[in-house]
Structures are given as structure tokens and as C-alpha cells.
Design a protein around this motif. Structure first.
Motif, PDB file in Angstrom:
ATOM      1  N   ARG A  71     119.487 130.562   4.717  1.00 54.76           N
ATOM      2  CA  ARG A  71     118.613 131.045   3.656  1.00 54.76           C
ATOM      3  C   ARG A  71     117.707 129.927   3.178  1.00 54.76           C
ATOM      4  N   ILE A  72     116.671 130.314   2.419  1.00 52.34           N
ATOM      5  CA  ILE A  72     115.753 129.332   1.881  1.00 52.34           C
ATOM      6  C   ILE A  72     115.541 129.581   0.389  1.00 52.34           C
ATOM      7  N   ASP A  73     115.552 128.507  -0.394  1.00 53.53           N
ATOM      8  CA  ASP A  73     115.208 128.558  -1.817  1.00 53.53           C
ATOM      9  C   ASP A  73     113.770 128.067  -1.969  1.00 53.53           C
ATOM     10  N   VAL A  74     112.976 128.794  -2.723  1.00 55.15           N
ATOM     11  CA  VAL A  74     111.569 128.441  -2.918  1.00 55.15           C
ATOM     12  C   VAL A  74     111.257 128.429  -4.409  1.00 55.15           C
ATOM     13  N   LEU A 132     108.493 132.523   5.679  1.00 55.78           N
ATOM     14  CA  LEU A 132     108.905 131.324   6.412  1.00 55.78           C
ATOM     15  C   LEU A 132     109.034 131.683   7.887  1.00 55.78           C
ATOM     16  N   LEU A 133     108.394 130.911   8.741  1.00 51.06           N
ATOM     17  CA  LEU A 133     108.516 131.086  10.188  1.00 51.06           C
ATOM     18  C   LEU A 133     109.221 129.871  10.778  1.00 51.06           C
ATOM     19  N   ALA A 153     108.967 124.523  11.118  1.00 51.46           N
ATOM     20  CA  ALA A 153     109.044 125.495  10.024  1.00 51.46           C
ATOM     21  C   ALA A 153     107.689 125.582   9.328  1.00 51.46           C
ATOM     22  N   VAL A 154     107.259 126.815   9.032  1.00 48.36           N
ATOM     23  CA  VAL A 154     105.978 127.053   8.366  1.00 48.36           C
ATOM     24  C   VAL A 154     106.223 127.976   7.179  1.00 48.36           C
ATOM     25  N   LEU A 155     105.913 127.497   5.982  1.00 46.14           N
ATOM     26  CA  LEU A 155     106.150 128.256   4.743  1.00 46.14           C
ATOM     27  C   LEU A 155     104.826 128.476   4.023  1.00 46.14           C
ATOM     28  N   GLN A 156     104.603 129.729   3.569  1.00 45.28           N
ATOM     29  CA  GLN A 156     103.373 130.040   2.835  1.00 45.28           C
ATOM     30  C   GLN A 156     103.607 131.253   1.928  1.00 45.28           C
TER      31      GLN A 156
END
Length: 220
Positions: A60-63, A89-90, A164-167
Motif C-alpha cells: 500500500r501507499i500513504d500519500v 501510482l504506477l 514508481a510514478v505518482l501523480q
């Protein structure tokens, strides 16, 4: 007998030369101060921090992000236009012979609306709704996005390095057609964060990033 003294106008060459420059400086100052309120009305999304973590049998990811809406968006919201924000997130595997392969992704869509009857703002995420008395409180909650599930298309291997690409962005496709057409002619609806790009290995025990400390290579 009357006498006449010829009149000659003395030309101040210094003033003549400097006046155009003074006018130019004056116009530049007007443009500077008049553009300041306009810039303040533009919206923005800034990703403050992010962290990929192991959670039970998944990742998982926290943003954490900061949301500011433009004056146009605020007005549309109060007039009943719902806004949809996407956090994506990719996880990509670089390939030298072809385009990078998408191994996993996390995609979350959150709806922001204004309820005229109760005079409250509402967030809808995964079918669950929350109400807030002010837009500031709603945007603060929108910027706090913990435990976003990362869905794997292929297993994330522990010995592999991924990109990893986050937007985060405003989903224009969810707006009605008139607003989509307005978006083509206006920057008021063009709301997106910069991309956060970094290298990651799994399990990501210490993989975290923020504005001042991005692990690996993080480029906007």
C-alpha cells in the motif's frame, strides 16, 4: 514703437530621453501588482510526502498532499458542480527493447461536492461519504490519503528494481460537457500535481519520500 522679443522654447533633452523609460517602469509595476491577485486565485496540488509499505499480504501507499482550488472551481462547487480527483501510482519495469511494462498500480478517485441544504462539503471515497463544515477542512481531509491499495498485475519480485510514478489530478472527463469545453480555453480547470518519479525495490521497508528527502532518483 512696440518691440517684440523672439520666444525660444528650451528643450530638456534629459527629461525627453528618460520619460519613455519611466513610463515603461510604471507599466511594469502596474502589471506586476495587478497579476499578483490573479496568480493567487489559481489552483494547485502539491504532493508533500508519500510512503510505500508492506501491509499484510499486499503493498500500500500513504500519500499526503496540499490542495488549493481556483476561484472558478470554488464558484462551480458552490453552484452544484462535483469535482473528482484521481491519485495514481504506477509501478513500472524498465525494458530496453520496448516500452516500460506496468507491473502494478494504485488508483483512487475521490469526489468533492457541496451540499446546499446543509451548507456542508462532502467527500465520497470507496462508497463512503464524510461531511465537513468548511472547504478548508474538506481539502485537508482530501490531502490525507493513507493505505491506498497497490494492485499487482504481476508479482513484485524482491530482487528487482522498479520505477514508481505518482501523480494527482482533477479528472476533467467527469465534468459535464460545457465545463470540459471551458477547460480547453482556460487554465482554471487545469489542476494537476507534478509527477514524483523514483526507483524502488520490494519489500520497501524504508522506501519513503518527501520534498526534502527522496530516496533513489526522484524527478518531477
Amino acid at each position: 514703437m512696440a518691440s517684440f522679443t523672439p520666444y525660444s522654447r528650451k528643450i530638456d533633452m534629459t527629461a525627453t530621453i528618460s520619460r519613455p523609460w519611466l513610463n515603461l517602469v510604471f507599466l511594469l509595476l502596474i502589471a506586476l501588482f495587478s497579476s499578483t491577485p490573479i496568480a493567487a486565485e489559481k489552483g494547485r496540488i502539491e504532493i508533500d510526502s508519500f510512503r510505500v509499505k508492506k501491509f499484510s499480504d499486499s503493498f500500500r501507499i500513504d500519500v499526503e498532499a496540499d490542495f488549493v482550488l481556483s476561484k472558478t472551481m470554488k464558484r462551480a462547487l458552490r453552484n452544484g458542480v462535483n469535482l473528482y480527483f484521481v491519485t495514481r501510482l504506477l509501478i513500472m519495469k524498465p525494458r530496453w527493447y520496448w516500452l516500460d511494462e506496468e507491473i502494478a498500480r494504485s488508483k483512487e478517485r475521490i469526489e468533492l461536492s457541496y451540499q446546499a441544504l446543509t451548507r456542508q462539503y462532502r467527500l465520497v471515497q470507496r462508497g463512503q461519504s464524510r461531511s465537513f463544515p468548511t472547504l478548508k477542512a474538506a481539502l485537508a481531509a482530501l490531502g490525507h490519503q493513507p493505505d491506498l491499495l497497490i494492485r499487482e498485475n504481476k508479482p513484485l519480485l524482491p530482487d528487482s528494481t522498479y520505477t514508481a510514478v505518482l501523480q494527482i489530478w482533477l479528472d476533467i472527463s467527469r465534468l459535464s460537457k460545457p465545463f470540459q469545453l471551458e477547460w480547453l480555453d482556460s487554465e482554471d480547470w487545469n489542476l494537476s500535481s507534478e509527477k514524483k518519479i523514483w526507483q524502488i525495490k520490494f519489500p520497501p521497508a524504508a522506501e519513503a519520500g518527501n520534498k526534502s528527502d527522496l530516496r533513489g532518483s526522484a524527478n518531477p
